[in-house]
Design an enzyme around this catalytic site. Structure first.
Site, PDB file in Angstrom:
ATOM      1  CD1 TRP B 324       4.449  10.636  -1.158  1.00  0.00           C
ATOM      2  CD2 TRP B 324       3.651  12.707  -0.996  1.00  0.00           C
ATOM      3  NE1 TRP B 324       3.464  10.762  -2.098  1.00  0.00           N
ATOM      4  CE2 TRP B 324       2.948  12.037  -2.019  1.00  0.00           C
ATOM      5  CE3 TRP B 324       3.306  14.027  -0.719  1.00  0.00           C
ATOM      6  CZ2 TRP B 324       1.934  12.638  -2.758  1.00  0.00           C
ATOM      7  CZ3 TRP B 324       2.305  14.632  -1.461  1.00  0.00           C
ATOM      8  CH2 TRP B 324       1.633  13.943  -2.464  1.00  0.00           C
ATOM      9  CG  HIS B 325       4.836  17.291   0.628  1.00  0.00           C
ATOM     10  ND1 HIS B 325       4.423  16.561   1.697  1.00  0.00           N
ATOM     11  CD2 HIS B 325       3.719  17.882   0.125  1.00  0.00           C
ATOM     12  CE1 HIS B 325       3.117  16.700   1.851  1.00  0.00           C
ATOM     13  NE2 HIS B 325       2.653  17.488   0.914  1.00  0.00           N
ATOM     14  N   GLY B 326       8.957  16.121  -1.307  1.00  0.00           N
ATOM     15  CA  GLY B 326      10.101  16.471  -2.134  1.00  0.00           C
ATOM     16  C   GLY B 326      11.388  15.952  -1.552  1.00  0.00           C
ATOM     17  CG  PHE B 495       5.076  18.300  -4.024  1.00  0.00           C
ATOM     18  CD1 PHE B 495       6.391  18.758  -4.007  1.00  0.00           C
ATOM     19  CD2 PHE B 495       4.084  19.166  -3.634  1.00  0.00           C
ATOM     20  CE1 PHE B 495       6.684  20.042  -3.603  1.00  0.00           C
ATOM     21  CE2 PHE B 495       4.373  20.451  -3.216  1.00  0.00           C
ATOM     22  CZ  PHE B 495       5.663  20.888  -3.215  1.00  0.00           C
TER      23      PHE B 495
END
Lengths: 357, 495
Positions: B324-326, B495
């Site tokens: 989800w962060h990248g 993000f």
């Protein structure tokens, strides 16, 4: 449980912060500091936006610090009626910006490329290109919100000395702390605050204090020696050099294919700086090869009597007064070399009169 | 626009003025909604269409789901919403990543495939507002609550500018009820909201951008090994930067909301004083971790299907949390490490619990007295031990930050090897000033987190005299003004 009087705290905070701002501003005014603009991404982007209005009378300037000091924008405007678009950046190679202009399908203007060999001939993506790459990649993302902030900031910076991020922000102030250097670590060049100021057009100028004081000039000379000690001892050569020449040629060809025009400029340097440049970057191997490879004209200051004889107080840049003279002398040379007809402003006092100012 | 910009100051001042004028509540809500669209549009106007699409589809889809009684049709409607939301997110955020990995996979089996390079710009905040709208549709599907009848309330819930681009990730129950009745900040709320806004700006502008970013950026960008001290300072600088950047944004968002009379959920609770990783995730990006818990971990089965499934579910949740962060395998690695640490912690706790039960049994029959005196149990209630465990947790968290921040696996490994002295004689890069700055901030940060661990800023402020709050507040604002960095984007925008 005790309840704090937050509104009272808010009013006292407002009072304390206002008192600090007033006191801080008055202090620097009392210290005779000169107004200087923050040469940040937004100021650069505001100039980048103007490139489509470029012409021989209003060229786009890309390069390093020398063209920012040496080409006086106001003088150019006085002569031609238009101010050049200054995109050069201190301490960087102009090549990322040249690539950007080459890739911009709408750009058909005139480019003057300042060549400082030690910065121009550096490997692609190396440290001297870093900040230039940041500016070029950030420009397309320059949002409406940032543009509005820039306009507000411009008004504030015009009126408040303390908003000088280069000299009076937290980090430059922390750098003044007497903390001994760490053996083996180099924190980058530390120029004396009197060295130069920047105006809203991104023109860089030595301060009067700097021009008048050889002690401060010697400090900058020491910075150049320090930078030299931390720079590669060998100039780039072989295939990496060829890559630089090829990429430069590609960008120049792209601009010319759209009807644009390009000229290289080598501005003055002197003293030990010039000697080192001659040794590291012999003219025939770098400057001459650059012109031949890209099939582009260039103006090297040593080839023109009018451009020689300038003295750089710290070996690398011209004083504001000499920048005026240099600009006045450069324009007719460019015209002749490039066969351009640069229009003259209706108000154009004689060179003699202006030189005496 | 960002909170740390002149544009925002003007925008917020005008909005505050309008919000306090004697308009009807509906007019004020329309005003807030339009302001939120303006806040978003001043970044990149075309992306507002995605926000509208997400809002309209989820509003009507949730309504249809609520009216529909047939399970299959309900599932179909939910799928439409999920496909749209996750499809948009996948295309914009993971399109390039998927293509890159697909090409690599084909190359691994000997098929040469040259895909056109996708030129996709990530719409700011898409990960955040996608999760916000998803939680609404999923909760309506679960019949947790009835769909919101007012489109205005729903649109404002999705778009309310303080949380829109970088959280906190709000739930419908957090915000929609607040739109039902007129709200206006009291003088106390307004002052406290402005204080929180100042604190958030101080964390972001002065600490994260002004004092730590340069050191972290330098160390993480080097292609060669550095000395052990430099490597650790780079990681600690990033550790402080990411906290002050993201918690700074959340604090600003909470403060700005409060100035308008709305309360947003807490997103950080002194995470660098966490004892263990489950405690860390109860304190770091709380609204994301609870979202993942409620909409991923528990639907996967949580801990209801035995130990092995619990560990698998934990790992899946954290790996997806990383992604989800990248769109990068380094983020997956970061999530994987957090999952692994959570699993180890759970194993350890299970083993300790079993051991304690066994010891209790042996003590009862008298056969364990001598062994118990030789190996005393860890006294968790001891402050010193708890602080040691908090430092151990922070040490491991910092190891994971290396993968979070390093641009490549190679870069991460190089830095880790330098941190543990496995590569000797690395370059000396940082000045004494940089080392001193990072060290002081790290110590102060850990100290603040530890002493505030079981408290809150509101509780602390109530113990202080008003003028002491004012002195601290003024010092923060003066440092923000002195730092003069007004245009730096928040890390979590990517993000």
């Amino acid at each position: 449980m005790k309840t704090t009087d937050y509104p009272k705290a808010a009013w006292l905070t407002l009072l304390l912060v206002s008192a600090f701002i007033v006191g801080w501003e008055l202090y620097w005014r009392h210290e005779n500091y000169v107004l200087s603009y923050n040469d940040d991404e937004s100021l650069w982007a505001s100039k980048r936006k103007l490139i489509y209005q470029s012409s021989p009378a209003r060229p786009v300037l890309i390069g390093s610090s020398r063209i920012k000091f040496d080409l006086d924008l106001s003088t150019w405007e006085r002569i031609t009626g238009q101010k050049p678009i200054q995109l050069s950046m201190v301490g960087t190679s102009p090549r990322p910006m040249l690539t950007d202009l080459g890739n911009d399908k709408d750009f058909k203007g005139t480019v003057l490329i300042d060549v400082t060999e030690g910065l121009f001939f550096t490997p692609t993506g190396s440290f001297p290109e870093k900040e230039a790459i940041n500016r070029v990649t950030a420009y397309p993302k320059w949002s409406l919100s940032q543009q509005i902030s820039f306009q507000i900031n411009r008004v504030l910076e015009t009126n408040f000395l303390f908003l000088d991020a280069e000299r009076l922000a937290l980090n430059p102030l922390l750098n003044l702390l007497p903390i001994p250097p760490r053996p083996g670590a180099w924190g980058g060049p530390k120029f004396p605050p009197e060295f130069a100021v920047i105006d809203i057009d991104r023109q860089t100028k030595m301060t009067d204090a700097f021009v008048a004081d050889t002690t401060i000039q010697n400090k900058v000379k020491a910075v150049w020696l320090d930078i030299g000690a931390h720079s590669p001892k060998q100039a780039i050569a072989g295939p990496p050099l060829l890559e630089i020449l090829n990429s430069t040629k590609q960008s120049v060809d792209q601009i010319r294919a759209r009807g644009g025009q390009v000229v290289f400029i080598r501005t003055p340097s002197d003293g030990p700086f010039r000697q080192i440049e001659k040794q590291m970057f012999p003219r025939e191997l770098y400057w001459d090869r650059l012109l031949a490879h890209t099939k582009t004209p260039g103006i090297f200051f040593e080839d023109y009597p009018a451009l020689t004889g300038f003295h750089c107080p710290e070996w690398s840049h011209l004083t504001p007064k000499d920048a005026v003279r240099f600009t006045e002398d450069l324009i007719p040379i460019i015209e002749k070399k490039m066969s351009w007809s640069i229009p003259r402003s209706s108000f154009n006092p004689t060179k003699k009169n202006m030189s005496s100012l | 626009m960002v909170f740390n910009s002149y544009t925002f100051i003007i925008f917020f001042a005008v909005l505050l003025g309008l919000h306090n004028l004697p308009f009807s509540w509906r007019a004020k809500k329309i005003n807030l909604l339009l302001a939120s669209y303006l806040f978003y549009a001043l970044w990149n106007p075309p992306f507002i269409l995605l926000l509208w699409l997400s809002t309209v589809v989820d509003f009507y889809m949730a309504r249809l789901i609520s009216l529909e009684q047939r399970l299959l049709r309900r599932k179909l409607l939910l799928t439409v919403s999920l496909v749209l939301n996750l499809g948009m997110l996948s295309y914009f955020k993971y399109g390039g990543f998927l293509l890159e990995n697909f090409t690599a996979l084909l190359a691994a089996v000997g098929i040469v495939f040259q895909a056109a390079k996708p030129d996709i710009i990530l719409p700011v905040g898409i990960s955040f507002y996608t999760f916000v709208t998803l939680s609404y549709t999923l909760d309506v599907y679960r019949r947790k609550f009835a769909p919101e009848p007012s489109f205005l309330n729903f649109a404002l819930f999705v778009t309310f500018f303080p949380h829109l681009v970088a959280g906190p990730i709000v739930r419908p129950e957090d915000l929609i009820p607040q739109f039902k009745t007129p709200r206006r900040a009291t003088a106390e709320q307004l002052s406290w909201g402005l204080f929180l806004l100042s604190l958030g700006l101080f964390m972001k502008v002065t600490i994260a951008d002004g004092l730590l970013a340069e050191t972290a950026d330098l160390i993480f960008s080097l292609p060669f090994p550095v000395q052990t001290l430099d490597a650790w300072m780079g990681v600690l600088a990033f550790s402080g930067q990411i906290f002050c950047d993201f918690a700074g944004y959340s604090t600003c968002a909470i403060g700005v909301s409060l100035c308008l009379g709305f309360v947003l959920p807490e997103n950080f609770r002194y995470p660098y004083a966490a004892i263990g990783f489950s405690d860390f995730w109860r304190r770091w990006h709380i609204t994301l971790s609870t979202w993942l818990r409620d909409y991923l971990y528990i639907p996967l089965g949580g801990n209801r299907h035995g130990s092995v499934r619990t560990y698998v579910n934990l790992m899946i949740t954290m790996l997806l949390g990383g992604l989800w962060h990248g769109a990068s395998w380094t983020f997956v690695m970061w999530g994987g490490l957090h999952g692994l640490f959570l699993c180890i912690e759970r194993l350890w706790r299970d083993w300790s619990a079993r051991r304690r039960a066994k010891v209790a049994e042996l003590v009862v029959d008298g056969s364990m007295i001598s062994r118990a005196s030789v190996i005393p149990p860890i006294a968790i209630s001891n402050s010193f031990t708890r602080f040691g465990l908090a430092l151990l947790t922070l040490f491991l968290v910092n190891i994971t930050w290396v993968f979070f921040r390093a641009p490549t696996f190679k870069g991460a490994m190089l830095l880790l090897l330098a941190m543990f002295g496995i590569i000797p004689n690395g370059a000396t890069m940082l000045t004494n000033l940089a080392i001193l700055t990072v060290s002081i901030i790290t110590v102060v940060l850990i100290g603040c987190h530890w002493f505030m661990r079981n408290s809150s800023l509101v509780q602390l402020s109530k113990r202080l005299p008003w003028w002491a709050i004012s002195l601290g507040w003024a010092a923060m604002l003066i440092l923000v003004i002195l730092t003069q960095k007004s245009s730096g984007s928040f890390i979590y925008f990517q993000f």
